[in-house]
Enzyme design. Sequence first.
Site, PDB file in Angstrom:
ATOM      1  N   LYS A   1      39.815  29.926  41.290  1.00 48.44           N
ATOM      2  CA  LYS A   1      39.641  31.247  40.676  1.00 48.44           C
ATOM      3  C   LYS A   1      41.027  31.808  40.369  1.00 48.44           C
ATOM      4  O   LYS A   1      41.700  32.360  41.239  1.00 48.44           O
ATOM      5  CB  LYS A   1      38.871  32.170  41.622  1.00 48.44           C
ATOM      6  CG  LYS A   1      38.539  33.512  40.993  1.00 48.44           C
ATOM      7  CD  LYS A   1      37.569  34.277  41.880  1.00 48.44           C
ATOM      8  CE  LYS A   1      37.099  35.555  41.237  1.00 48.44           C
ATOM      9  NZ  LYS A   1      38.137  36.555  41.079  1.00 48.44           N
TER      10      LYS A   1
ATOM     11  N   CYS B   1      26.985  71.258  49.144  1.00 43.91           N
ATOM     12  CA  CYS B   1      28.100  70.684  49.904  1.00 43.91           C
ATOM     13  C   CYS B   1      29.146  70.240  48.894  1.00 43.91           C
ATOM     14  O   CYS B   1      28.894  69.397  48.039  1.00 43.91           O
ATOM     15  CB  CYS B   1      27.631  69.496  50.738  1.00 43.91           C
ATOM     16  SG  CYS B   1      28.976  68.636  51.565  1.00 43.91           S
TER      17      CYS B   1
HETATM   18  S1  IVH Z   1      32.810  32.472  35.814  1.00 45.20           S
HETATM   19  C1  IVH Z   1      29.411  35.427  35.306  1.00 45.20           C
HETATM   20  N1  IVH Z   1      34.748  30.907  36.505  1.00 45.20           N
HETATM   21  O1  IVH Z   1      36.582  35.883  38.075  1.00 45.20           O
HETATM   22  C2  IVH Z   1      30.429  34.415  35.655  1.00 45.20           C
HETATM   23  N2  IVH Z   1      35.172  33.260  36.530  1.00 45.20           N
HETATM   24  O2  IVH Z   1      34.857  37.937  39.436  1.00 45.20           O
HETATM   25  C3  IVH Z   1      31.799  34.955  35.794  1.00 45.20           C
HETATM   26  N3  IVH Z   1      37.457  33.868  37.156  1.00 45.20           N
HETATM   27  O3  IVH Z   1      35.881  38.020  35.387  1.00 45.20           O
HETATM   28  C4  IVH Z   1      32.843  34.104  35.237  1.00 45.20           C
HETATM   29  N4  IVH Z   1      38.185  31.820  37.442  1.00 45.20           N
HETATM   30  O4  IVH Z   1      38.062  36.754  35.358  1.00 45.20           O
HETATM   31  C5  IVH Z   1      34.367  32.187  36.325  1.00 45.20           C
HETATM   32  N5  IVH Z   1      36.376  29.368  37.065  1.00 45.20           N
HETATM   33  C6  IVH Z   1      36.001  30.645  36.884  1.00 45.20           C
HETATM   34  C7  IVH Z   1      36.889  31.719  37.087  1.00 45.20           C
HETATM   35  C8  IVH Z   1      36.423  33.043  36.906  1.00 45.20           C
HETATM   36  C9  IVH Z   1      38.502  33.108  37.470  1.00 45.20           C
HETATM   37  C10 IVH Z   1      37.461  35.356  37.110  1.00 45.20           C
HETATM   38  C11 IVH Z   1      37.019  35.952  35.797  1.00 45.20           C
HETATM   39  C12 IVH Z   1      35.850  36.843  36.112  1.00 45.20           C
HETATM   40  C13 IVH Z   1      36.038  37.066  37.578  1.00 45.20           C
HETATM   41  C14 IVH Z   1      34.714  37.324  38.222  1.00 45.20           C
END
Ligand code: IVH
Length: 671
Positions: free
Chosen positions: A116, A431
């Site tokens: 990621k 509140c």
């Molecule tokens: S899949 C709906 N694959 O992580 C699926 N995301 O928290 C989401 N990211 O906005 C995307 N590496 O910026 C996917 N191999 C990867 C990724 C990835 C980084 C980031 C991306 C996304 C965020 C989600």
Amino acid sequence: MNDKLKKEYKSKLKQFNLYNKNYYEKNHPIVADYEFDKLKKEILDLEKKYKFLKNDKSPSVIVGYKPSKTFEKFSHKIPMLSLSNAFDEKDLVNFEKKIINYLNKKINLQYSVEPKIDGISASLLYVNKKFVTGVSRGDGKIGEIITENLKTIKDIPLEIKNSSFPNEIEIRGEVFIEKNDFLKLKDQFANPRNAASGSLRQKNPDVTKKMPLNFIAYTFGYISNNYFKSQSDFLNELKKWGFKTNNNNKVLNSIKELIKFHKMFEETRFDLDYDIDGLVYKVNDLNLQNRLGFTSNAPRWAIAHKFSADSGTTKILNIDIQVGRTGALTPVAKVEPVNIGGVVVSNATLHNEDEIARKDIRIGDIIKIERAGDVIPHVIEVEKKKRTPGSKKFVFPLKCPSCGSETIKDYNKITKKFDAVRRCTNEGFECERIAIEKIKHFISKEALNIDGLGKKVVEKFWELNLIKKPQDIFNLNYSKILDMEGWGKLSVNNLISSIEKSKEVSLQRFIYSIGIRHIGIENAKLIGDNLKNISNFIEIIKQKNFDKFLNIDGIGDTQVNSLKNFFSNRLNTNIVIELNSILKIKSTKINKSGVLKNKTFLFTGKLEGISRAEIKSLIEKNAGTTLSTVNKNLNYLVIGEKPTKKKIEQAKNFRVKIIKLDELQKLLNVT
Ligand code: IVH
């Protein structure tokens, strides 16, 4: 000496932020670039020398790329959602369990495992093999068109030569800066992620071109003809088409393997050329992904397994009690500022009253705190040996610190335990803190989504008596705002137009925006889909006919009690009625095209091979509705194994058709 320094730093920062606002938000610089850069350097130099000065308003954190109103907007055909997080094995087991429950089938899942990268996601639309539009993620539904900036990135092919390329496809991936390249930029940006985001959102693509940006592709949005069987096939195809993919991508077959790989990767991740904050696991089979679908903000078929958090040691200076939108009293430790993994932390959540008691956390204690990603830092340990003699146990307030009302802990009938959270009993706008938080919720992205009216502005407008209730937003005194520091013609006009735009709102968004406890996005959707229009909703709350909500499949006692409680306050009911006269609340669109149009279903007994959640979503996709009780409006009772006799009898009385799962699947054309 420190005080003098702080004062000097603060005044420079204030001046800088004023320049910045005029330059980036109003497109109207009020000083020469040279002056601007000089002041920025002075601030950064001060921070470098006196680390404690750095805070979240610093130019090293905020870069002049606030969502510029000059980029054209683009509605993503398929939303760009985020990922849920897992921190340990338990979270992963839970993730897999949920998938298996949803599919209602015990299968061995295979996962596509991908690093990621901590950058900025972008979506690239190719039509007839040409890159035509590039979009930022934005709020997930609407992004900004940044095609020209993306075109400057060498990793993004402008044209695809390969013959197997779909006619229309959105390729999604991450834009990022490598660690080495960042070294040259570190005076301008807090971290590589900020640098990537700042460069991408430049108005002038020539500026972007000078930045060492990279792009790695990892998923797709819309595809005109999707013939891929698995995520790993898709990743291989991406490479053939000429996109860069991560060469550490892998396919693994069990949670055990995932954990082993994660452990190994966590140790070696520092050798990579770029920052990563975890691994993403995706169910590899695209057919299963399709069945699993999405919750409101994340796919059911993927999760981000984060690396362990950074931690640091500091001292608790004070304990503040914050009052949230639903009245929850959250204790927050104000701590001596400490740098944890590159971010200066001065607050840590203490969660709730019970947590303080359990860990015996006291003012003056030395504590270890942990920070992971964007999550609020929290206390992991109190160093009791370092405690000064005579320190006193923290006494949690029994009255709401904001309005003085009684506070209570709810009793949970099922667990037979009192809630760990203490709450203010005031349900409404009497509140102050609850009211402010409710207004912040009302304008938030998932609610009315009013751009330009952020949380800080709400606080300011509250102080100035401009907004005391949600409806005040639609009757603002703009001439007063125009006279305020930091506001100009352009920003006021932008505010007016985004408030105007927000007036048209779907019923489900509106219900969510009211901010009723236990009525989150999912439940608001259930209510909105069922009641169809705002008049039905208002009718129920006026008549106090709350049990009607119980007919909605998915809404139970907890939600109904919360609705009752909320609307027992006359002011809350009035707010909804008044808002209805100001807003244009759109009725829920009835899906006209489905084969199950106007048909209602109820289930009893265990269904073989499919979960309730999945069959329900299939019925809804085909324009049908599911009910939660047998009544005269029910068309079909679907029976599985061991059905409830009472339901069958009731169905017979109402002459409801009783069918088996395979008959329903025939109606739906799926088996
Ligand atoms: S899949 C709906 N694959 O992580 C699926 N995301 O928290 C989401 N990211 O906005 C995307 N590496 O910026 C996917 N191999 C990867 C990724 C990835 C980084 C980031 C991306 C996304 C965020 C989600």
